[in-house]
Scaffold this active site. Structure first.
Site, PDB file in Angstrom:
ATOM      1  N   GLY A   1       0.967  -1.193  -0.147  1.00 30.21           N
ATOM      2  CA  GLY A   1      -0.204  -0.082  -0.041  1.00 30.21           C
ATOM      3  C   GLY A   1       0.864   1.313  -0.247  1.00 30.21           C
ATOM      4  O   GLY A   1       2.171   1.341   0.153  1.00 30.21           O
ATOM      5  N   TYR A   2       0.278   2.442  -0.174  1.00 33.67           N
ATOM      6  CA  TYR A   2       0.746   3.790   0.056  1.00 33.67           C
ATOM      7  C   TYR A   2       1.758   3.789   1.036  1.00 33.67           C
ATOM      8  O   TYR A   2       3.051   4.124   1.023  1.00 33.67           O
ATOM      9  CB  TYR A   2      -0.091   4.923   0.091  1.00 33.67           C
ATOM     10  CG  TYR A   2       0.365   6.229   0.155  1.00 33.67           C
ATOM     11  CD1 TYR A   2       1.166   6.651  -1.062  1.00 33.67           C
ATOM     12  CD2 TYR A   2       0.698   6.826   1.247  1.00 33.67           C
ATOM     13  CE1 TYR A   2       1.895   7.811  -0.809  1.00 33.67           C
ATOM     14  CE2 TYR A   2       1.423   8.074   1.487  1.00 33.67           C
ATOM     15  CZ  TYR A   2       2.102   8.503   0.080  1.00 33.67           C
ATOM     16  OH  TYR A   2       2.587   9.723   0.465  1.00 33.67           O
TER      17      TYR A   2
ATOM     18  N   CYS B   1      -1.564  11.297   9.981  1.00 31.68           N
ATOM     19  CA  CYS B   1      -1.501  12.577   9.312  1.00 31.68           C
ATOM     20  C   CYS B   1      -2.496  13.734  10.012  1.00 31.68           C
ATOM     21  O   CYS B   1      -2.058  14.570  10.228  1.00 31.68           O
ATOM     22  CB  CYS B   1      -1.625  12.403   7.954  1.00 31.68           C
ATOM     23  SG  CYS B   1      -3.137  11.701   7.320  1.00 31.68           S
TER      24      CYS B   1
END
Length: 174
Positions: free
Chosen positions: A15-16, A154
């Protein structure tokens, strides 16, 4: 970090978040990527899945147990979704490796808060509170030498950093 090269395994690398961890490890002078696991793209080269990493490593994605993936590593980076990571992490705890978790599974210290936030009971509530919340602006001293780190994420980072000056000035109490 000293001049010693720390060996790193990434669990959940397709994944990212996993791609970003891999990229940062590959470019860090004191880190050596030794293993990358996933449940998809098994057998594919890292650079064939993450084109920006093509030619930087010959490692392929493996589907192996977490404890097996961590055998050669000093540090294990977990890049899986919440409610999955805690189950996988249980295999790693007895090994004593440094663990950095990118999910939300170990950010909270209360099983009740976890259940309220994630809609499920925590698979290993006795481990809640054993991870340092990985925001240096809040926990710089605790992070030095920590063996378990929970990445704040984030959105939480943006909110915490924005409110930190107000909290330190005592303007959020009440």
């Amino acid at each position: 970090m000293s001049g010693k090269r720390h060996r790193v395994a990434v669990i959940g690398g397709t994944g990212y978040g996993g791609a970003e961890m891999i990229r940062r490890v590959l470019f860090h002078p004191n880190l050596e990527l030794v293993r990358v696991t996933a449940v998809d793209h098994v057998g594919a080269k890292v650079g064939d899945v993450h084109l920006n990493l093509r030619g930087l490593t010959d490692l392929t994605f493996e589907q192996v147990a977490a404890a097996e993936a961590a055998k050669e590593a000093d540090v294990v980076l977990l890049a899986m979704p919440h409610r999955v990571t805690a189950k996988v992490a249980q295999e790693l705890f007895p090994l004593g490796r440094t663990i950095v978790d990118m999910s939300g599974d170990f950010r909270l210290t209360s099983a009740a808060d976890y259940e309220r936030s994630y809609g499920a009971s925590h698979p290993c509530p006795e481990e809640l509170g054993s991870f340092v919340y990985g925001l240096p602006e809040l926990n710089r001293d605790k992070l030095r030498g920590a063996k378990r780190v929970a990445s704040p994420g984030c959105f939480a980072t943006a909110i915490a950093l924005g409110l930190l000056p107000l909290a330190r000035a005592g303007l959020l109490n009440g």
